[in-house]
Structures are given as C-alpha cells and as structure tokens.
Design an enzyme around this catalytic site. Structure first.
Site, PDB file in Angstrom:
ATOM      1  N   GLN A 135       0.839  -1.199   0.000  1.00 22.52           N
ATOM      2  CA  GLN A 135       0.000   0.000   0.000  1.00 22.52           C
ATOM      3  C   GLN A 135       0.877   1.252   0.000  1.00 22.52           C
ATOM      4  O   GLN A 135       1.924   1.280   0.654  1.00 22.52           O
ATOM      5  CB  GLN A 135      -0.894   0.022   1.244  1.00 22.52           C
ATOM      6  N   HIS A 159       1.178   5.646   0.377  1.00 28.78           N
ATOM      7  CA  HIS A 159       0.650   6.978   0.669  1.00 28.78           C
ATOM      8  C   HIS A 159       0.786   7.811  -0.597  1.00 28.78           C
ATOM      9  O   HIS A 159       1.842   7.795  -1.244  1.00 28.78           O
ATOM     10  CB  HIS A 159       1.485   7.673   1.750  1.00 28.78           C
ATOM     11  N   GLU A 167      -3.483   5.378  -0.306  1.00 26.71           N
ATOM     12  CA  GLU A 167      -4.131   6.111   0.770  1.00 26.71           C
ATOM     13  C   GLU A 167      -3.764   7.576   0.662  1.00 26.71           C
ATOM     14  O   GLU A 167      -2.589   7.937   0.561  1.00 26.71           O
ATOM     15  CB  GLU A 167      -3.663   5.572   2.129  1.00 26.71           C
ATOM     16  N   GLU A 205      -9.931   2.423   5.831  1.00 22.69           N
ATOM     17  CA  GLU A 205      -8.967   1.726   6.686  1.00 22.69           C
ATOM     18  C   GLU A 205      -8.860   2.326   8.064  1.00 22.69           C
ATOM     19  O   GLU A 205      -8.662   1.623   9.045  1.00 22.69           O
ATOM     20  CB  GLU A 205      -7.609   1.800   5.998  1.00 22.69           C
ATOM     21  N   GLN A 215      -5.099  -2.902  10.263  1.00 27.47           N
ATOM     22  CA  GLN A 215      -3.842  -2.189  10.070  1.00 27.47           C
ATOM     23  C   GLN A 215      -3.227  -2.020  11.443  1.00 27.47           C
ATOM     24  O   GLN A 215      -3.811  -1.360  12.308  1.00 27.47           O
ATOM     25  CB  GLN A 215      -4.077  -0.811   9.445  1.00 27.47           C
ATOM     26  N   ASP A 233       4.694   2.356   8.277  1.00 26.83           N
ATOM     27  CA  ASP A 233       4.239   3.527   7.552  1.00 26.83           C
ATOM     28  C   ASP A 233       4.635   4.834   8.207  1.00 26.83           C
ATOM     29  O   ASP A 233       4.179   5.895   7.811  1.00 26.83           O
ATOM     30  CB  ASP A 233       2.717   3.487   7.400  1.00 26.83           C
ATOM     31  N   SER A 244       1.570  -0.479   5.398  1.00 23.44           N
ATOM     32  CA  SER A 244       0.252   0.124   5.385  1.00 23.44           C
ATOM     33  C   SER A 244       0.425   1.607   5.053  1.00 23.44           C
ATOM     34  O   SER A 244      -0.271   2.456   5.605  1.00 23.44           O
ATOM     35  CB  SER A 244      -0.439  -0.064   6.726  1.00 23.44           C
TER      36      SER A 244
END
Lengths: 118, 752
Positions: free
Chosen positions: B149, B151, B178, B229, B304, B343, B370
């Site tokens: 995943q 950002h 995200e 999430e 998460q 993350d 994440s």
C-alpha cells in the site's frame, strides 16, 4: 449477485448508461442479496464474525445514507440518551434490521453500565 | 582535519558516535507503571476464561460485572466458544511451537487463535524469537500473494499532482493507495483525483481518503473511495472514548461501509494508549491484543497495525521492533488480513529504519506496508513514512537481493512514467473543468508531470481546491458523474476502469478477507488465493514473469551494455600492431605493456579517463625523467602483474609498466616473482591523470636508481566494490575473451 440495489442488472451499469444520465445512486450500490451471499461465503469459509458483519450490512442497505450517518453518530459516546438509543433500536427492528437492532440493544446495556450515554 | 569534537567529548571516537544518525532517535528505559513497556507488564492480566450457560462470565481475570466496554464486546463476540476450551487449555508455549511448525496448518492455528482471550494471545506471540516470528508470519498471513500500500499526498492538495502520483504509485506496483489532506475541506477533491489517477497506469488499485470517520464514510457512500482503513480501535475504554467511539459504534460503522459495498479494515497499533496517558500500566502488546480480538469481534476482515503512529514510542523501548511484528502476527492468528505498518519514519538512521522492515519483508504479508510513502518525504502529509518515494530504487534492489516479492516492480523508462503521469493529470484536469469545479492550464499539467514534489509546482490560491471540494460535496459529485465526465472528455479507458471499480462494489467479492485486485481485475483473497505455506517448496513462489520483473531493475546491465559504454571509440588516436616484440638492450628503456583489449574493444578506463590519456601520461612521465618509453601489447594474459613482468623482461632496463584497459597499473622488474611488483595502483576507478604520470616518472626513476615520487591511493569512503565490481567483472570477461594464450607480445605504434 447480478444486480444493483435498484434491481438494475450489472451488465446495464455501464459507462454509456452513466453518460446517458440513466444511473442514480441506487444503481451503483450493492444489493442486500449480494451481501447475504457474501455472508454465506464467509460463513462457509469458517468466518462467523465477518458473516455477521455482512448480514448486518445487508440489513442496512434498506437505510438511506442520512440514516446511517445519524445512527452512527448516535452510537458515539455521550451523544444519545438511553431513550434515544432505544428509539433507534426500535426503528431498526421496524425496518427489518434485526441483527443491527440486537447490536444497539447490546450497546444500550453496555453504555448504561459504563456511563456512555448522554 | 579530524573529526569534529562535540561539546564535552575528549574522545574523537565518542564524538563521531554521537554524531551518528541513530543518536537523533529517542530512547527510554522501561517504566511499566506508565505503560512504557512493550511485550509484557506486571499489570497485564493473567489469561483466564470462564463460561457459564454459553456466556463468558470472566475474561482475563475480570468478572462480567466489571467488564469495560471492550471486555464486554470481546466477551460477547470476540471468543470462538467452540474452540475456547481447547485453546485455553493449551500451554502458550505449545501454541507458539505450533506456529513455527511447518506441519501445523494455518487453519488450525486460526481456529485456536480465535478461541484465545486477549491476554492469552499476547502471551503466545511473546514467546517467539524474531527468527521464529519470521517463519510464523510466512505461514500465517491470510493471502498467499503479498501486496503493498502507498501513501499519495502533497502539501498543496493539488489534485493534478495527486493524480500523477497515484498513477506513479500504481506503475510501481502498489495495489492500495491512501491519501489524506492538510486542509480537511480539501478531502473530497483529493479523493476524486486519487480515484481517477489510480486508474491511469493500470486497473484495479483501491483508493481511500483518511480523514474524520463520518466524513470519510460520506466519501465512500458517494463512491469516491473504494475502501476505508482508518476506522480506529483502542485498547482501553478511556482512550476509545477520547477517540469519540465505542466498539459498538465501530461495529455499526463497519457494517455501514459494507452496506455500500466498500472494503474496510480497522486500525489499531501500540502506543496510542500510552501516548494519551491512559495505558493502565499494561504492556503495548496486551492492549493491542484487546484491539485485535475486538477487530475480529466486530467482523472486520482485516487490521492495520504494527504500532503505526506509536512506532516511535515502541521504538524508544526495548523490543519495540519485535512488538510491532508481534502485533501483525496476532492479527494473522485471528485469520484476519494484515496491513502491516511500516508507515511511519521511526528513525533518522537508514540502517535502523531498514532493519525495521526486514522481518516482514522476508516473510511477506497481505500488505507489507500500510503506507509506503510513494511521494517524496516532504509531501507526505501523514508525516514521512518509513520508506519514501526517493527510497523506491533501494526497495526494488532489496527485492532482487533476496528474491522476495515486496509487491513492487521497476518502472523501466522515464518516458513511460512521464506518459502515465500526464494521462492521470490530464484526466483529472478535464473532469474538474467539465464539472465546473476548477480550471488548470496545460502548463500546469507539464509542471506536475515533471515534478519531483510539490515544491516544483507553483503554489496557487488554496481557494481553488477548497472551492472544488465544496462543489463535489454540494452537487453532489458521485462516482457516476465522475465516470460520465471521464467518458465525455475523451478518457474512455479511465472511465471504464472507474466503472469496473463500481462493479467490484456491486459484486462484493472484495469484501472477503484480505482481498486485493490484480491488474486483470481478479480478486485475490484469503478465499481465492489462500496462503498454503507448509515449509520449503510450498506456498507463494515467484512466477517466471514476476521473477524476471524483480530481477530486471533498470540499473542492471549486460556485458554488451558495458562493451558499448567502455568501448566508445577514441577519436583521432589508434594503436597499430607492429611485429613481434624482441628483447632490447637499450639501458634507458622502460617498456609499457598493455592488456589484450587495450585500445581495441575497450577504450575507457574505470576512472573515466580514456586508455590513451592514461597511456600518454605514463609515457610523458617516462620521457620527463629522460628515459625512453616503448609500447607493446601483451596478448597471452590479462593479469596486470604478468603483463608488467612480460614488459619488464623485454625492456632494455629490466623495468616494465603493466597497464590494463580498465586502468589498473603497476611497475615491475624482470627478476621479481610474478605476483610481486615495485609499485601497484590497484584501485582503478580512483587513478587520476597525475597518478599515471607519476607511475611513468617512478618507472624511470627505478631505471636511474634515484628516489621515487610519493604515490598512494587516496582516502576514500566510497563503496568501490559496490560501485565498480559489476563493471569490473564485465570488463575482465571482455579482456579474457580477447586473450590469446601462447601468443607472443607485439610492439605497438601510436597512430594519430
């Protein structure tokens, strides 16, 4: 499984239909039957909790967006009185959302014990 | 010039250590009363479970009358009563051993995990050592194929840049994206830009917008996001209430998302409680165990965690990194999807932040990060991630180093990336214009497309984005309008792909545990792609295509590439072979022997000098010292020592210089053993023109028997091996191919 909440078949949920202005909000959201099918899939994969969530979700398809937001807000700490939560429970029962009503019933008892109502 | 001394340090060694990046991190001793403890605290309850008439009446030492709201929810819904008696009767050590036993299937561990109380679950994972955790993670994740995943944010909330960066993230292989916003009102615009941009490079990436709960739900209801999430759970009742929720409100929220066909996972992670001063003296791992059990109880499909924002507090304490990974393991033990943290930048030290990810990187996870910061660090509005956009090549190399699928792939050509960024930014620009929300010109698109980050993009009036976002909310703009606008502005491919995401929300297949969409729109989930790891030779393995993708980083070269680079022609100079070289009796002669491909296939040394320049300097140095340079090619060997010795034996003075095409040089003498020498410059990349000159001068000085000029390899901290060995090996192979064993040396003449 093959139609949206509105009853529109998936094959008719197309770019062309969007361009023609034929699609409303209910044409692009999931049908309760689909969610119940997914709940069965989860249950057969031995995940009873996910199945329960998806069954509650199937019940909530009957509610409008504003209702979802309103009920969620009321369940946050210190937002609703016990009476208001009871009304919500009854509202859900009246809409056929039995498992959601049961969740609110549990919340009422827990919030009373822990001082989480308004 | 020595190491700078910091205040109070007499020792240069101590001063240097103090200046190390890791010493900018914060470190604390454990104080369990304050919750500053990672794995276990004396205040953690003893695991216990008492059931009467099918209901839990005691949970981890607390009777039902004393249950807080978390206990109550877990007691009602978070323990699988069918498995509980058996699970709680097992010793934690037994269960831990089962976790690393390749013969115990994942399903069996999940059945047991669901029957455990929070305290019992925490006890079990606390028994695993790091290497054991890696093995357990390998087996226990839900989905077989790992994913990742990203950002995608920027300081300006510029929608074109969001779109371009979303497309970039997908081009690199991310399957979930995200976003968040520094200005809350901008969120709908970010969401729209992400939705469109994420579909420009490939199909199927999921997008979320991480903001306040009810506002995020609204975006989901409108179809502007495809998963959520940051539905947060907390380990103490106090902190839960401070977070403005209860397990019941979160359970309702989870079902609300699902009722609109949206994939959801919850978020927890150590440290939230201690950061808010309400850890109740318990360990981070135990409090997280409560969250994980709650997640399952709510019916979420995934979690998460891995400390998340609390990674810095966990990281300040002993076993902080182990605790984060143990959190991911607890999630997997409940059969849930793991979006495994990593993350948040947890250290100034590159060494330490890389070490943080290695266990889960090697084991694999449903989502290894994440939130890998796919944009540059300053544009990450979550705060810099543990890995950021400028680290992508490092990560790709790590995949290749280990043969591990970290979810990402190389973007081979710069043009490819530019093109996909342009597609994405143009689509968003056209849609915003078409819907009357905002206007941006072509010049802006080009700025965004070529930007490294938002500093390369002119800052416009913030009201433009605020206005666009408000328009999206008020009209309202839903995914239907987005699809229509894409089609009407000529972006048919993106329109089809966004509509395909709508179909996923209508089908519900991706609501199952650990679901992700591949680029062909297949749903890979715990159901369709279950992790079946049972030891070596089983479980996930790289397909031929994926292996090639991972191995084929854009920096890798073939020997043909090297030949092209180091064989670039020399203008105006050639070396012509004359006859076979004979021994000479000229006492002032220094013979310079060059390697087989010198000036033939290879014209450039590793230092960047041409072979001619290196040679010219050597000959000039010899001449300056009033000796005679003689040039010959040694053809039967590639070894610089043998080349120099061969030259020395033919040389009238008995002194020879050996010079390889890659640049290595030495001075030899005819009576010395082959592996000895008078002087050796072995680090070819660092040899300068001046140094070659000195080689020539010193060779002549050996002839004359006078003192030498000083010649040393310079100080360097460069990783000569890492930088040059690949090229060196390639060049040596080319030399070897040109080598003619038994062929006598020939004299050379320089032709201009």
């Amino acid at each position: 499984m093959s139609h949206a909440f509105s009853g529109r078949p998936l094959e008719q949920v197309t770019v062309a239909a969007a361009v023609a202005g034929e699609l409303g909000a209910d044409d692009v959201r999931i049908h309760a039957d689909t969610l119940r099918h997914q709940a069965d899939v989860a249950a057969s994969a031995e995940d009873p909790r996910l199945a329960a969530n998806l069954r509650r979700a199937a019940e909530l398809t009957a509610l409008a967006d504003e209702d979802l937001l309103r009920i969620y807000a009321a369940l946050r700490p210190g937002r609703a009185t016990e009476a208001e939560l009871t009304e919500i429970r009854d509202e859900l029962r009246g809409r056929g959302a039995i498992e959601c009503a049961a969740l609110v019933e549990e919340a009422i008892g827990a919030y009373r014990r822990r001082g989480l109502t308004r | 010039m020595g190491t700078e001394r910091s205040q109070g340090h007499a020792s240069g060694r101590f001063a240097a250590l103090d200046a190390a990046a890791v010493n900018q991190d914060g470190f604390l001793h454990e104080e369990h009363e304050a919750g500053l403890v990672t794995i276990s605290s004396p205040a953690d309850p003893e695991p216990s479970l008492r059931i009467e008439d099918g209901a839990v009446v005691e949970l981890d030492g607390r009777p039902a009358a004393d249950f807080d709201v978390i206990d109550e929810f877990v007691a009602r819904h978070g323990i699988d009563l069918a498995a509980a008696a058996e699970a709680m009767a097992l010793e934690p050590l037994q269960i831990a051993r089962m976790m690393v036993d390749i013969n115990v299937p994942r399903e069996e561990l999940v059945r047991i995990g669901r029957g455990l109380t929070p305290a019992a679950l925490a006890r079990v994972v606390a028994l695993l050592r790091p290497a054991e955790m890696v093995l357990a993670l390998t087996k226990m994740r839900a989905r077989r194929t790992p994913s990742n995943q990203a950002h995608v944010t920027n300081r300006q909330d510029d929608p074109l840049l969001i779109a371009a960066d979303a497309a970039t993230a997908v081009a690199f292989g991310f399957r979930e994206l995200e976003t968040t916003v520094p200005v809350l009102g901008d969120a709908p615009c970010n969401a729209l830009a992400m939705l469109i941009g994420s579909q420009a490079a490939a199909a199927g990436a999921l997008t979320q917008c991480s903001i306040e709960e009810s506002q995020e739900l609204l975006l989901g209801l409108r179809g502007l996001t495809t998963y959520a999430e940051t539905v947060s759970l907390y380990g103490t009742e106090q902190v839960f209430a401070d977070g403005d929720d209860t397990p019941f409100s979160k359970a309702f929220l989870a079902s609300a998302y699902a009722s609109r066909g949206l994939k959801l996972r919850v978020t927890s992670g150590a440290g939230a409680e201690v950061l808010m001063g309400a850890a109740e003296g318990c360990s981070m791992l135990y409090l997280e165990a409560r969250c994980v059990k709650l997640a399952w109880a709510i019916g979420a499909q995934g979690v998460q965690n891995g400390a998340i924002e609390g990674i810095n507090i966990a990281g300040s304490l002993p076993l902080g990194m182990a605790e984060a990974v143990a959190e991911n393991l607890m999630v997997m033990m409940c059969g849930l999807e793991s979006c495994s943290g990593n993350d948040t930048l947890m250290s100034q030290s590159d060494i330490r932040r890389t070490a943080h990810i290695m266990p889960i990187f090697l084991a694999g996870s449903d989502f290894l990060f994440s939130g890998f910061g796919s944009v540059t660090a300053y544009d990450n509005m979550f705060g810099p991630s543990n890995f950021n956009g400028d680290d992508l090549d490092d990560y790709l190399v790590l995949q290749r180093d280990w043969g591990v699928d970290g979810g990402l792939r190389t973007v081979e050509e710069e043009e490819e990336l530019i093109a996909v960024r342009r597609r994405a930014a143009t689509a968003v620009r056209d849609v915003l214009h078409h819907l009357g929300l905002a206007s941006y010109d072509d010049a802006r698109i080009e700025q965004v497309v070529l930007a490294h980050g938002s500093k390369d993009v002119e800052a416009l009036d913030p009201q433009i984005v605020v206005g666009a976002a408000a328009g999206i909310v008020e009209r309202p703009v839903t995914v239907v309008e987005v699809v229509a606008a894409l089609a009407e502005t000529g972006h048919e491919l993106e329109a089809e792909r966004v509509m395909a995401m709508v179909h996923q929300r209508l089908r519900g297949d991706y609501l199952q545990t650990a679901a992700v969409l591949d680029e062909e729109m297949n749903v890979l989930s715990a159901r369709t792609d279950p992790n079946d790891y049972r030891g070596p030779g089983t479980g996930y393995s790289l397909s031929g295509r994926r292996r090639a993708e991972i191995d084929g980083i854009r920096q890798a070269r073939t020997r043909a590439d090297l030949l092209g680079e180091f064989g670039r022609p020399l203008d105006g100079v050639a070396l012509r072979e004359l006859g076979e070289a004979e021994p000479s009796s000229e006492p002032r002669e220094v013979a310079v022997g060059v390697s087989p491909t010198f000036g033939a296939e290879i014209n450039w040394t590793l230092s960047g000098l041409s072979v001619w320049e290196a040679l010219r300097q050597v000959l000039a140095g010899i001449e300056e010292e009033e000796c005679l340079g003689r040039l010959l090619k040694v053809r039967h060997t590639i070894d610089v020592g043998m080349i120099g010795l061969t030259a020395a034996r033919l040389s009238g003075s008995g002194i020879g210089v050996g010079l390889q095409a890659k640049g290595t040089a030495l001075i030899h003498r005819r009576d010395l053993p082959p592996l000895a020498n008078l002087e050796l410059l072995s680090v070819a990349p660092l040899i300068t023109a001046e140094m070659y000159r000195t080689v020539g001068q010193n060779a002549a000085r050996h002839v004359k028997g006078v003192p030498l000029k000083p010649l040393r390899n310079p100080y360097t901290e460069e990783t000569i091996g890492a930088r040059y060995h690949a090229a060196t090996v390639g060049l040596v192979a080319i030399e070897r191919a040109a080598c003619l064993p038994g062929a006598p040396p020939v004299d050379l003449e320089v032709v201009r």
